[in-house]
Design a protein around this motif. Structure first.
Motif, PDB file in Angstrom:
ATOM      1  N   PRO A  21       0.814  -1.221   0.000  1.00  0.00           N
ATOM      2  CA  PRO A  21       0.000   0.000   0.000  1.00  0.00           C
ATOM      3  C   PRO A  21       0.847   1.271   0.000  1.00  0.00           C
ATOM      4  N   ASP A  22       1.738   1.386  -0.971  1.00  0.00           N
ATOM      5  CA  ASP A  22       2.645   2.539  -0.988  1.00  0.00           C
ATOM      6  C   ASP A  22       2.322   3.555  -2.080  1.00  0.00           C
ATOM      7  N   THR A  23       1.218   3.355  -2.787  1.00  0.00           N
ATOM      8  CA  THR A  23       0.730   4.361  -3.731  1.00  0.00           C
ATOM      9  C   THR A  23      -0.765   4.552  -3.484  1.00  0.00           C
ATOM     10  N   GLU A  24      -1.276   5.661  -3.931  1.00  0.00           N
ATOM     11  CA  GLU A  24      -2.710   5.931  -3.759  1.00  0.00           C
ATOM     12  C   GLU A  24      -3.555   4.875  -4.467  1.00  0.00           C
ATOM     13  N   MET A  25      -3.167   4.480  -5.667  1.00  0.00           N
ATOM     14  CA  MET A  25      -3.943   3.483  -6.411  1.00  0.00           C
ATOM     15  C   MET A  25      -3.910   2.124  -5.704  1.00  0.00           C
ATOM     16  N   ALA A  26      -2.757   1.735  -5.172  1.00  0.00           N
ATOM     17  CA  ALA A  26      -2.661   0.463  -4.442  1.00  0.00           C
ATOM     18  C   ALA A  26      -3.544   0.509  -3.194  1.00  0.00           C
ATOM     19  N   ARG A  27      -3.543   1.629  -2.492  1.00  0.00           N
ATOM     20  CA  ARG A  27      -4.403   1.762  -1.304  1.00  0.00           C
ATOM     21  C   ARG A  27      -5.877   1.695  -1.685  1.00  0.00           C
ATOM     22  N   ARG A  28      -6.235   2.284  -2.796  1.00  0.00           N
ATOM     23  CA  ARG A  28      -7.634   2.229  -3.257  1.00  0.00           C
ATOM     24  C   ARG A  28      -8.038   0.800  -3.599  1.00  0.00           C
ATOM     25  N   ARG A  29      -7.141   0.048  -4.225  1.00  0.00           N
ATOM     26  CA  ARG A  29      -7.454  -1.354  -4.541  1.00  0.00           C
ATOM     27  C   ARG A  29      -7.642  -2.165  -3.259  1.00  0.00           C
ATOM     28  N   ILE A  30      -6.767  -1.952  -2.291  1.00  0.00           N
ATOM     29  CA  ILE A  30      -6.877  -2.672  -1.015  1.00  0.00           C
ATOM     30  C   ILE A  30      -8.194  -2.320  -0.328  1.00  0.00           C
ATOM     31  N   LEU A  31      -8.567  -1.061  -0.330  1.00  0.00           N
ATOM     32  CA  LEU A  31      -9.848  -0.656   0.261  1.00  0.00           C
ATOM     33  C   LEU A  31     -11.025  -1.318  -0.447  1.00  0.00           C
ATOM     34  N   PHE A  32     -10.942  -1.450  -1.759  1.00  0.00           N
ATOM     35  CA  PHE A  32     -11.992  -2.147  -2.507  1.00  0.00           C
ATOM     36  C   PHE A  32     -12.118  -3.589  -2.014  1.00  0.00           C
ATOM     37  N   TYR A  33     -10.996  -4.278  -1.898  1.00  0.00           N
ATOM     38  CA  TYR A  33     -11.050  -5.665  -1.426  1.00  0.00           C
ATOM     39  C   TYR A  33     -11.579  -5.741   0.003  1.00  0.00           C
ATOM     40  N   GLU A  34     -11.219  -4.770   0.831  1.00  0.00           N
ATOM     41  CA  GLU A  34     -11.749  -4.757   2.204  1.00  0.00           C
ATOM     42  C   GLU A  34     -13.264  -4.563   2.196  1.00  0.00           C
ATOM     43  N   ARG A  35     -13.770  -3.706   1.315  1.00  0.00           N
ATOM     44  CA  ARG A  35     -15.225  -3.527   1.205  1.00  0.00           C
ATOM     45  C   ARG A  35     -15.906  -4.814   0.737  1.00  0.00           C
ATOM     46  N   CYS A  36     -15.157  -5.650   0.040  1.00  0.00           N
ATOM     47  CA  CYS A  36     -15.684  -6.941  -0.429  1.00  0.00           C
ATOM     48  C   CYS A  36     -15.546  -8.030   0.633  1.00  0.00           C
ATOM     49  N   GLY A  37     -15.045  -7.682   1.801  1.00  0.00           N
ATOM     50  CA  GLY A  37     -14.964  -8.636   2.899  1.00  0.00           C
ATOM     51  C   GLY A  37     -13.605  -9.255   3.143  1.00  0.00           C
ATOM     52  N   PHE A  38     -12.577  -8.779   2.450  1.00  0.00           N
ATOM     53  CA  PHE A  38     -11.234  -9.319   2.626  1.00  0.00           C
ATOM     54  C   PHE A  38     -10.516  -8.618   3.767  1.00  0.00           C
ATOM     55  N   ARG A  39      -9.629  -9.362   4.415  1.00  0.00           N
ATOM     56  CA  ARG A  39      -8.785  -8.831   5.485  1.00  0.00           C
ATOM     57  C   ARG A  39      -7.361  -8.703   4.966  1.00  0.00           C
ATOM     58  N   LEU A  40      -6.731  -7.548   5.200  1.00  0.00           N
ATOM     59  CA  LEU A  40      -5.335  -7.321   4.818  1.00  0.00           C
ATOM     60  C   LEU A  40      -4.432  -7.817   5.933  1.00  0.00           C
ATOM     61  N   TRP A  41      -3.479  -8.664   5.588  1.00  0.00           N
ATOM     62  CA  TRP A  41      -2.479  -9.164   6.531  1.00  0.00           C
ATOM     63  C   TRP A  41      -1.232  -8.295   6.400  1.00  0.00           C
ATOM     64  N   ASP A  42      -1.312  -7.053   6.885  1.00  0.00           N
ATOM     65  CA  ASP A  42      -0.205  -6.113   6.709  1.00  0.00           C
ATOM     66  C   ASP A  42       0.953  -6.364   7.662  1.00  0.00           C
ATOM     67  N   ASN A  43       0.789  -7.308   8.588  1.00  0.00           N
ATOM     68  CA  ASN A  43       1.887  -7.652   9.502  1.00  0.00           C
ATOM     69  C   ASN A  43       2.704  -8.840   9.010  1.00  0.00           C
ATOM     70  N   ILE A  44       2.367  -9.372   7.841  1.00  0.00           N
ATOM     71  CA  ILE A  44       3.077 -10.520   7.275  1.00  0.00           C
ATOM     72  C   ILE A  44       3.902 -10.051   6.072  1.00  0.00           C
ATOM     73  N   ASP A  45       5.222 -10.204   6.148  1.00  0.00           N
ATOM     74  CA  ASP A  45       6.068  -9.924   4.989  1.00  0.00           C
ATOM     75  C   ASP A  45       5.966 -11.108   4.043  1.00  0.00           C
ATOM     76  N   TYR A  46       5.474 -10.858   2.847  1.00  0.00           N
ATOM     77  CA  TYR A  46       5.237 -11.918   1.866  1.00  0.00           C
ATOM     78  C   TYR A  46       5.977 -11.580   0.581  1.00  0.00           C
ATOM     79  N   MET A  47       6.751 -12.538   0.098  1.00  0.00           N
ATOM     80  CA  MET A  47       7.447 -12.364  -1.175  1.00  0.00           C
ATOM     81  C   MET A  47       6.823 -13.298  -2.199  1.00  0.00           C
ATOM     82  N   GLN A  48       6.250 -12.708  -3.242  1.00  0.00           N
ATOM     83  CA  GLN A  48       5.734 -13.517  -4.341  1.00  0.00           C
ATOM     84  C   GLN A  48       6.932 -14.067  -5.098  1.00  0.00           C
ATOM     85  N   PRO A  49       6.993 -15.398  -5.252  1.00  0.00           N
ATOM     86  CA  PRO A  49       8.133 -15.974  -5.968  1.00  0.00           C
ATOM     87  C   PRO A  49       8.249 -15.430  -7.391  1.00  0.00           C
TER      88      PRO A  49
END
Length: 105
Positions: free
Chosen positions: A36-64
């Motif tokens: 969530p380091d850009t405005e657009m990324a934050r807006r996408r995350i908020l959209f998913y949260e409105r859809c019932g998703f939970r953000l795991w912002d305390n987990i460092d995750y590396m996509q292979p």
């Protein structure tokens, strides 16, 4: 990837489409999202949260990496349904990397 044509956005189509996917799954749904380091990324995350998703912002995750010569990418995980993560080495995260990306972490 989940995307709605730009001209079709803001009319509820994305919400209804994502709810249909989640509703059709008997299992929890996991998403990989940008940091969530850009405005657009934050807006996408908020959209998913409105859809019932939970953000795991305390987990460092590396996509292979998607292939040779390509870098792994830092992302965040979001879940909808009864699922939690104990940390970056949680067995569910390791399974995602193995099943989706073919990587033994």
């Amino acid at each position: 990837h989940f995307a709605i044509e730009v001209t079709m956005r803001n009319g509820g189509i994305g919400f209804r489409a994502l709810q249909a996917v989640v509703g059709a799954s008997p299992l929890p749904v996991v998403l990989e999202v940008e940091l969530p380091d850009t405005e657009m990324a934050r807006r996408r995350i908020l959209f998913y949260e409105r859809c019932g998703f939970r953000l795991w912002d305390n987990i460092d995750y590396m996509q292979p990496s998607y292939g040779t010569g390509k870098n792994a990418m830092p992302l965040r995980l979001m879940t909808c349904g009864n699922m939690s993560f104990a940390g970056p080495d949680d067995e569910k995260i390791l399974r995602i990397k193995k099943v989706v990306y073919g990587v033994e972490a």
